[in-house]
Design an enzyme around this catalytic site. Structure first.
Site, PDB file in Angstrom:
ATOM      1  N   ARG A  37       0.942  -1.231  -0.046  1.00 56.19           N
ATOM      2  CA  ARG A  37      -0.064  -0.131   0.106  1.00 56.19           C
ATOM      3  C   ARG A  37       0.776   1.384  -0.007  1.00 56.19           C
ATOM      4  NH1 ARG A  37      -3.277   3.279   4.170  1.00 56.19           N
ATOM      5  NH2 ARG A  37      -5.029   3.761   3.120  1.00 56.19           N
ATOM      6  N   ILE A  63      -7.287   7.875  -0.908  1.00 56.37           N
ATOM      7  CA  ILE A  63      -7.196   6.489  -0.785  1.00 56.37           C
ATOM      8  C   ILE A  63      -7.827   6.012   0.212  1.00 56.37           C
ATOM      9  CG2 ILE A  63      -4.958   6.582   0.002  1.00 56.37           C
ATOM     10  CD1 ILE A  63      -4.175   3.992  -1.098  1.00 56.37           C
ATOM     11  N   SER A  64      -8.692   5.100   0.004  1.00 56.79           N
ATOM     12  CA  SER A  64      -9.706   4.857   1.155  1.00 56.79           C
ATOM     13  C   SER A  64      -9.089   3.864   2.280  1.00 56.79           C
ATOM     14  CB  SER A  64     -10.841   3.950   0.792  1.00 56.79           C
ATOM     15  OG  SER A  64     -11.538   4.408  -0.215  1.00 56.79           O
ATOM     16  N   HIS A  65      -9.586   3.890   3.751  1.00 55.98           N
ATOM     17  CA  HIS A  65      -9.031   3.363   4.692  1.00 55.98           C
ATOM     18  C   HIS A  65      -9.103   1.815   4.255  1.00 55.98           C
ATOM     19  CE1 HIS A  65     -11.150   6.546   6.791  1.00 55.98           C
ATOM     20  NE2 HIS A  65     -10.297   6.424   8.081  1.00 55.98           N
ATOM     21  N   PRO A  66      -8.118   0.809   4.577  1.00 55.58           N
ATOM     22  CA  PRO A  66      -7.956  -0.417   4.389  1.00 55.58           C
ATOM     23  C   PRO A  66      -9.266  -1.030   4.805  1.00 55.58           C
ATOM     24  CG  PRO A  66      -5.790   0.510   5.126  1.00 55.58           C
ATOM     25  CD  PRO A  66      -6.659   1.598   5.358  1.00 55.58           C
TER      26      PRO A  66
END
Length: 213
Positions: A37, A63-66
């Site tokens: 990531r 970029i979204s939260h995992p």
């Protein structure tokens, strides 16, 4: 582009965190454990890359939260060689997760800066979606329809009708719906006219933008 033992150790910790938050799909967890990531982020964020946080990327996007990536991926119930449409390529991180799950990914991005950057990055990481496109996500990709599943990675005030139309019978559409805050929504297409709807609580996404020529 380095991916070190330290990065892998941090990914192991991230996967343990996602499991503790309720992500149970082992294939999704394995995919997240394999994808670097930190390489999808600006290098200034590298030390935070494996925290469960969203980050700014180019063109005012995130970029979204995992956890969000894992949650949406889990709802899709991805199986190998499924044909999946992704609305909002963004950094390419969600794209990479779907590819690691064995899906044939068709992705569309409306921000030209992100489209160019991600189109160059993914092959360098050995990630090869079937098709990357620059255009209006509201319209989907009718030329490649129908799709086994569709995932939308931006908040939509309503579910776009063209996306519903491009979904196979039995297919799954995962989309965050709402204005300020979104409700994660799963539609399962039962037949030509009927969809089964499930809702999974509040999330926060950048808005899905319409009318890109």
């Amino acid at each position: 582009m380095k991916d070190t033992a330290k990065h892998q150790g941090l990914r192991n910790q991230l996967v343990a965190l996602l499991e503790s938050k309720g992500i149970a799909d082992k294939k999704v967890l394995e995919a997240i454990n394999k994808i670097p990531r930190h390489l999808f982020l600006d290098s200034s964020f590298e030390e935070y890359a494996y925290q469960d946080r969203a980050f700014q990327i180019a063109a005012g996007q995130t970029i979204s939260h995992p956890y969000t990536v894992a949650f949406q991926s889990q709802l899709l119930e991805v199986s190998k060689d499924q044909k999946i449409l992704e609305i909002g390529t963004g950094s390419g991180y969600q794209t990479a997760v779907l590819c690691k799950l064995g899906a044939k990914v068709y992705s569309i991005e409306r921000q030209i800066e992100l489209f160019k950057k991600t189109s160059a990055l993914l092959p360098k990481l050995g990630i090869r979606p079937k098709h990357l496109s620059f255009g209006d996500g509201y319209k989907g990709l009718p030329a490649f329809a129908p799709f086994d599943s569709i995932i939308v990675t931006a908040g939509a005030p309503v579910i776009p009708q063209p996306l519903m139309a491009q979904l196979k019978i039995g297919g799954r559409l995962v989309i965050p719906v709402g204005e300020e805050t979104q409700i994660m929504t799963l539609l399962i297409r039962k037949n030509e006219t009927q969809f089964e709807k499930h809702e999974f609580g509040d999330f926060k996404f950048v808005p899905l933008l319409e009318n890109k020529n």
